[in-house]
Scaffold this motif. Structure first.
Motif, PDB file in Angstrom:
ATOM      1  N   ARG A   8       0.902  -1.222   0.121  1.00 23.99           N
ATOM      2  CA  ARG A   8      -0.051  -0.183  -0.076  1.00 23.99           C
ATOM      3  C   ARG A   8       0.875   1.346  -0.064  1.00 23.99           C
ATOM      4  O   ARG A   8       0.684   2.520  -0.723  1.00 23.99           O
ATOM      5  CB  ARG A   8      -0.905  -0.008   1.186  1.00 23.99           C
ATOM      6  CG  ARG A   8      -1.983  -0.959   0.936  1.00 23.99           C
ATOM      7  CD  ARG A   8      -3.152  -0.663   2.067  1.00 23.99           C
ATOM      8  NE  ARG A   8      -2.758  -0.738   3.649  1.00 23.99           N
ATOM      9  CZ  ARG A   8      -2.592  -1.792   4.080  1.00 23.99           C
ATOM     10  NH1 ARG A   8      -2.885  -2.879   3.794  1.00 23.99           N
ATOM     11  NH2 ARG A   8      -1.996  -1.737   5.302  1.00 23.99           N
ATOM     12  N   ARG A   9       1.885   1.111   0.700  1.00 25.10           N
ATOM     13  CA  ARG A   9       2.847   2.214   0.955  1.00 25.10           C
ATOM     14  C   ARG A   9       3.672   2.702  -0.396  1.00 25.10           C
ATOM     15  O   ARG A   9       3.917   3.966  -0.823  1.00 25.10           O
ATOM     16  CB  ARG A   9       3.802   1.856   2.109  1.00 25.10           C
ATOM     17  CG  ARG A   9       5.037   3.240   2.198  1.00 25.10           C
ATOM     18  CD  ARG A   9       4.451   4.647   2.756  1.00 25.10           C
ATOM     19  NE  ARG A   9       5.569   5.390   2.757  1.00 25.10           N
ATOM     20  CZ  ARG A   9       6.140   5.922   2.200  1.00 25.10           C
ATOM     21  NH1 ARG A   9       5.626   5.931   0.675  1.00 25.10           N
ATOM     22  NH2 ARG A   9       7.099   6.835   2.139  1.00 25.10           N
ATOM     23  N   PHE A  10       4.140   1.338  -1.131  1.00 26.83           N
ATOM     24  CA  PHE A  10       4.941   1.817  -2.276  1.00 26.83           C
ATOM     25  C   PHE A  10       4.568   1.676  -3.622  1.00 26.83           C
ATOM     26  O   PHE A  10       5.463   1.785  -4.466  1.00 26.83           O
ATOM     27  CB  PHE A  10       6.574   0.945  -1.738  1.00 26.83           C
ATOM     28  CG  PHE A  10       7.052   1.571  -0.593  1.00 26.83           C
ATOM     29  CD1 PHE A  10       7.531   2.889  -0.596  1.00 26.83           C
ATOM     30  CD2 PHE A  10       7.514   0.778   0.445  1.00 26.83           C
ATOM     31  CE1 PHE A  10       8.248   3.118   0.700  1.00 26.83           C
ATOM     32  CE2 PHE A  10       7.892   1.247   1.517  1.00 26.83           C
ATOM     33  CZ  PHE A  10       8.443   2.492   1.800  1.00 26.83           C
ATOM     34  N   LEU A  11       3.683   0.952  -3.717  1.00 33.04           N
ATOM     35  CA  LEU A  11       3.189   0.532  -5.044  1.00 33.04           C
ATOM     36  C   LEU A  11       2.241   1.203  -5.580  1.00 33.04           C
ATOM     37  O   LEU A  11       1.278   1.536  -5.020  1.00 33.04           O
ATOM     38  CB  LEU A  11       2.982  -1.054  -5.037  1.00 33.04           C
ATOM     39  CG  LEU A  11       4.016  -2.085  -4.527  1.00 33.04           C
ATOM     40  CD1 LEU A  11       3.801  -3.411  -4.996  1.00 33.04           C
ATOM     41  CD2 LEU A  11       5.305  -1.580  -5.332  1.00 33.04           C
ATOM     42  N   PRO A  17      -3.087   5.242   0.780  1.00 38.11           N
ATOM     43  CA  PRO A  17      -3.997   5.369   2.120  1.00 38.11           C
ATOM     44  C   PRO A  17      -4.558   6.861   1.736  1.00 38.11           C
ATOM     45  O   PRO A  17      -4.202   8.053   1.300  1.00 38.11           O
ATOM     46  CB  PRO A  17      -2.625   5.617   3.068  1.00 38.11           C
ATOM     47  CG  PRO A  17      -1.340   5.825   2.198  1.00 38.11           C
ATOM     48  CD  PRO A  17      -1.864   5.168   0.842  1.00 38.11           C
ATOM     49  N   ALA A  18      -5.631   7.168   2.527  1.00 37.44           N
ATOM     50  CA  ALA A  18      -6.339   8.333   2.881  1.00 37.44           C
ATOM     51  C   ALA A  18      -5.228   9.504   3.216  1.00 37.44           C
ATOM     52  O   ALA A  18      -4.630   9.221   4.062  1.00 37.44           O
ATOM     53  CB  ALA A  18      -7.493   8.102   3.531  1.00 37.44           C
ATOM     54  N   PRO A  19      -5.458  10.655   2.499  1.00 34.94           N
ATOM     55  CA  PRO A  19      -4.370  11.668   2.656  1.00 34.94           C
ATOM     56  C   PRO A  19      -4.649  12.275   4.183  1.00 34.94           C
ATOM     57  O   PRO A  19      -5.945  12.317   4.654  1.00 34.94           O
ATOM     58  CB  PRO A  19      -4.699  12.970   1.881  1.00 34.94           C
ATOM     59  CG  PRO A  19      -5.915  12.373   1.033  1.00 34.94           C
ATOM     60  CD  PRO A  19      -6.179  10.829   1.480  1.00 34.94           C
ATOM     61  N   ARG A  20      -3.730  12.617   4.968  1.00 33.16           N
ATOM     62  CA  ARG A  20      -3.737  13.029   6.304  1.00 33.16           C
ATOM     63  C   ARG A  20      -4.524  14.291   6.181  1.00 33.16           C
ATOM     64  O   ARG A  20      -4.466  15.018   5.352  1.00 33.16           O
ATOM     65  CB  ARG A  20      -2.363  13.170   6.804  1.00 33.16           C
ATOM     66  CG  ARG A  20      -2.279  12.640   8.426  1.00 33.16           C
ATOM     67  CD  ARG A  20      -0.922  13.270   8.668  1.00 33.16           C
ATOM     68  NE  ARG A  20       0.086  12.430   8.044  1.00 33.16           N
ATOM     69  CZ  ARG A  20       0.619  10.977   8.240  1.00 33.16           C
ATOM     70  NH1 ARG A  20      -0.121  10.548   9.343  1.00 33.16           N
ATOM     71  NH2 ARG A  20       1.190  10.521   7.710  1.00 33.16           N
ATOM     72  N   PRO A 357      11.445   2.553  -0.174  1.00 34.18           N
ATOM     73  CA  PRO A 357      11.598   1.103  -0.073  1.00 34.18           C
ATOM     74  C   PRO A 357      12.794   0.394   0.142  1.00 34.18           C
ATOM     75  O   PRO A 357      12.704  -0.678   0.704  1.00 34.18           O
ATOM     76  CB  PRO A 357      10.574   0.639  -1.446  1.00 34.18           C
ATOM     77  CG  PRO A 357      10.480   1.891  -2.250  1.00 34.18           C
ATOM     78  CD  PRO A 357      10.729   3.215  -1.382  1.00 34.18           C
ATOM     79  N   PHE A 358      13.552   0.981  -0.481  1.00 31.53           N
ATOM     80  CA  PHE A 358      15.054   0.415  -0.294  1.00 31.53           C
ATOM     81  C   PHE A 358      15.874   0.578   0.971  1.00 31.53           C
ATOM     82  O   PHE A 358      16.827  -0.028   1.040  1.00 31.53           O
ATOM     83  CB  PHE A 358      15.832   0.771  -1.615  1.00 31.53           C
ATOM     84  CG  PHE A 358      15.163   0.326  -2.988  1.00 31.53           C
ATOM     85  CD1 PHE A 358      15.372  -0.915  -3.295  1.00 31.53           C
ATOM     86  CD2 PHE A 358      14.530   1.006  -3.915  1.00 31.53           C
ATOM     87  CE1 PHE A 358      15.110  -1.512  -4.307  1.00 31.53           C
ATOM     88  CE2 PHE A 358      14.033   0.640  -4.907  1.00 31.53           C
ATOM     89  CZ  PHE A 358      14.175  -0.689  -5.285  1.00 31.53           C
ATOM     90  N   LEU A 359      15.212   1.656   1.572  1.00 24.97           N
ATOM     91  CA  LEU A 359      16.137   2.169   2.962  1.00 24.97           C
ATOM     92  C   LEU A 359      15.617   1.427   3.975  1.00 24.97           C
ATOM     93  O   LEU A 359      14.384   1.298   3.996  1.00 24.97           O
ATOM     94  CB  LEU A 359      15.806   3.596   3.026  1.00 24.97           C
ATOM     95  CG  LEU A 359      16.409   4.780   1.770  1.00 24.97           C
ATOM     96  CD1 LEU A 359      16.079   5.841   2.031  1.00 24.97           C
ATOM     97  CD2 LEU A 359      17.910   4.592   1.518  1.00 24.97           C
TER      98      LEU A 359
END
Lengths: 460, 460
Positions: A8-11, A17-20, A357-359
């Motif tokens: 959900r976070r990276f693809l 996700p719903a914007p803050r 995502p790589f860190l």
């Protein structure tokens, strides 16, 4: 963190996700130097600095101000690489309160926790990139995250062995046996708390930078003393070493695109869309070009420690996921470190490809059982950002430590003097090691004496 | 292997690869013992074996038959765990032909390859599970895969330094410098060839077992001598050690669900659907149950070396991805090893959950620079399947080696006698180490003397 979070976070294909809900726009993180430098003086950057146009001051705590365990500190700003010193430092006492017990906890358990406070000490270095903000936030925040994480497990810390249940009540009669078989010790809870604290701090930095529309990231190197042990947690390319009369011991490893090649390539293998068709995950000795097409060249993939040959196809001509050698190695052409805090918004220039995502924000933690060492008066830990280690080897630093300390036994500020001397050694080609390179990077150094262990923290 | 391969192969939502056109159904892999045991005798499994109902023979090569480097070998079948001995072994000479040069290669390069053949030696142990077929296929196949992989890079092997291009022709004038900076040596090509050979052999096993409707997998431990170096490649829980008069050195590490916990949990984190909602990727000291709900219990996730506490939710009550302790630890409740060959069809009982995405066929390779050791006459390598190491420690094996060899200098078959003695020691509680457990598993042992290095391979 729920399952599927990574995707959900990276693809891009998955729902975002719903914007803050945007709060009032926060003001930018103000630039500052470490609090313990207030009122400090500075010395010229090198013995002959006054004759050089780029002379920069070496700063260290004011005489009279003492740091935990009478540790020494010094820093120098980079040679006009950036307006600000992107390194930051923090240190202090760590007071860990016992949590309040709820109704669920029985009284017997309380007797296992004899002290109201556990106290430790904390020293930390942060090396920022893309601006000073992330390192400042980390210096302001990480110790609080760590205190909170330690307080959440303090009953386990003070028990002979961490209980299966934090209430101390066994649900199965064999619970202690399961914990025993896994070999779980109190120090594993400190390691876990450090791992969680780095992650929590990373999230705080992400939120704060987003709120103030700032960017950047930083490495983090932390030493924590607790219950007779010293924990060194590292995410990035700073380094800590133990220097004793007859021994130099590494207390951390560096995390760079080169040292973490296989982890990074592996992620690109299972999620190729993270490279958006712009990079190749394969490693070659150099970037390939048209002339190489159809030739068999040296390469390695995620599963390989060794090397092999492959016939070059068009896709191999893309820019490599990890490119360059040694200090020049870059992740996605952008970052020189593969672990650290921040960088939530960092993308490859002119693309939508994210670095995050790589860190990893997770540190590697080394435990030094200080109580088991037969400490000698001049045993110290040297922690420094990469600006020091780029130009001085572990052995050169050890040699400088051993040369300096015996002649300076009377000076209560000798560990800061030693830190300053180490920094001076990075600024002169004719340094005491005789073959010096010059560091143009920010350099920050803590020298922590192990022998006094806190006796010096009340000053001299 | 193209990008996206992992997803196409393992994820249910993605289109499946077109089914292979079924050829004529292949006949099952026939059971056999290693070729070099032909005509061999056997000795009783223990000194007092004749009085025990479970006496099993220890087998070793016939006197008069010698193995490469005059190595010794012995094996024993398990105590009725399975009808067949699921261990397999292979050894032999490795002849690596120089590839034919195409028109693209210039003549100068030819002079760098003075010999028509490179020769080496090869010893391998395979410990099967789920039937003997995979181990038999591996024993029949892996050395051919390795020879093919080495032949594909042989020009690089015989060069002072592997060239950037297999043709030996530089496309950039600085090509040799790039290879130099990466520190790529000929031994990296052997490591790469071993890694590729394991992968190729795994694919062959997958195809052959599918064609003959058989199942199963195996571990693989391989020693290869080439150009003065000894390479030990391991995927699974067998082990090789170097025993010298004053030194015991591990030449391999075991790969089990416990030792590879973080890699396995990490994959389940980025691809939660691999667990199909049936397993939890989190590790707890024991399997949780209803009474634990709402309690805070010890746990760790993929990113943690340490431990922490979490409040138990319903999803935590699922069966753990890795469960059990030590020898009992299982991946997805099914497998005791996390690397090896085969197992392409293996699924969790009564589910569609595949084991293969969590298994690696890639070995870890250790290099022993034999030419640099000051070899003594009784320096040996002991390679054995887990049946030996479950009941004897490295130090106990070293003690047995050092006790046996000096008194048996004259026997040309002493290394097989030593291998037999090591197996006998796994079969008696009153073994020479005085505190023995008994092994009921298959046990196979190679003892490779380093001092003669091939002089003994023509027999005595």
């Amino acid at each position: 963190m729920s399952a599927g979070w990574f995707r959900r976070r990276f693809l891009p294909g998955d729902p975002l996700p719903a914007p803050r809900t945007p709060g009032p726009r926060a003001s930018p993180v103000p630039y500052r130097r470490p609090r313990f430098l207030r009122g400090s003086g500075s010395s010229p950057g090198a013995a002959d600095a006054s004759r050089r146009p780029d002379a920069r001051p070496v700063r260290s705590p004011a005489r009279g101000r003492s740091l935990p365990w009478n540790a020494g500190y010094a820093e120098i700003i980079n040679a006009e690489k950036s307006e600000f010193n992107e390194d930051q430092a923090a240190c202090g006492k760590l007071c860990i309160r016992r949590c309040e017990f709820g109704a669920e906890d029985d009284q017997e358990w309380l007797t296992l926790c004899p002290e109201e406070f556990l106290t430790g000490h904390y020293w930390a270095l942060f090396d920022g990139h893309g601006g000073p903000a992330a390192a400042i936030l980390a210096a302001n925040t990480l110790h609080s995250c760590l205190r909170r994480q330690l307080e959440a497990v303090v009953e386990g810390l003070v028990a002979t062995q961490p209980p299966m249940h934090l209430s101390g009540r066994c649900i199965c009669p064999s619970d202690p046996q399961f914990v025993e078989e896994k070999g779980i010790r109190a120090e594993d809870l400190v390691i876990g708390a450090l791992e969680s604290a780095f992650q929590e701090c990373d999230e705080v930095i992400g939120r704060e930078l987003e709120a103030s529309s700032q960017v950047g990231g930083c490495t983090a190197l932390v030493a924590v003393s607790l219950q007779g042990k010293l924990y060194v947690a590292n995410a990035g390319d700073s380094r800590a070493i133990l220097v004793r009369r007859d021994e130099v011991r590494l207390l951390s490893s560096e995390f760079t695109p080169e040292t973490e090649r296989q982890r990074i390539q592996q992620l690109a293998f299972v999620y190729p869309e993270l490279l958006a068709g712009e990079f190749t995950r394969l490693e070659f000795p150099r970037r390939l070009k048209g002339d190489d097409l159809g030739q068999k060249v040296l390469f390695r993939d995620h599963h390989m420690s060794g090397w092999s040959y492959k016939r070059v196809e068009k896709a191999d001509l893309k820019y490599p996921l990890i490119h360059g050698q040694g200090r020049q190695a870059r992740l996605l052409g952008t970052l020189a470190v593969s672990r650290g805090l921040g960088d939530h918004q960092l993308r490859v220039l002119d693309t939508n490809i994210q670095l995050k995502p790589f860190l990893l924000s997770i540190p590697q933690v080394t435990v030094l059982d200080v109580d088991q060492l037969e400490l000698q008066e001049e045993d110290v830990i040297v922690m420094a950002t990469d600006g020091l280690w780029d130009v001085l080897s572990n052995e050169q630093v050890a040699w400088l430590v051993r040369s300096f300390l015996p002649g300076n036994r009377e000076d209560p500020h000798r560990f800061s003097e030693l830190a300053k001397m180490l920094i001076h050694s990075t600024q002169r080609k004719d340094g005491p090691t005789g073959e010096g390179q010059v560091s143009y990077d920010d350099v920050s150094v803590f020298v922590i004496p192990l022998h006094s262990q806190g006796q010096g923290s009340s000053g001299h």
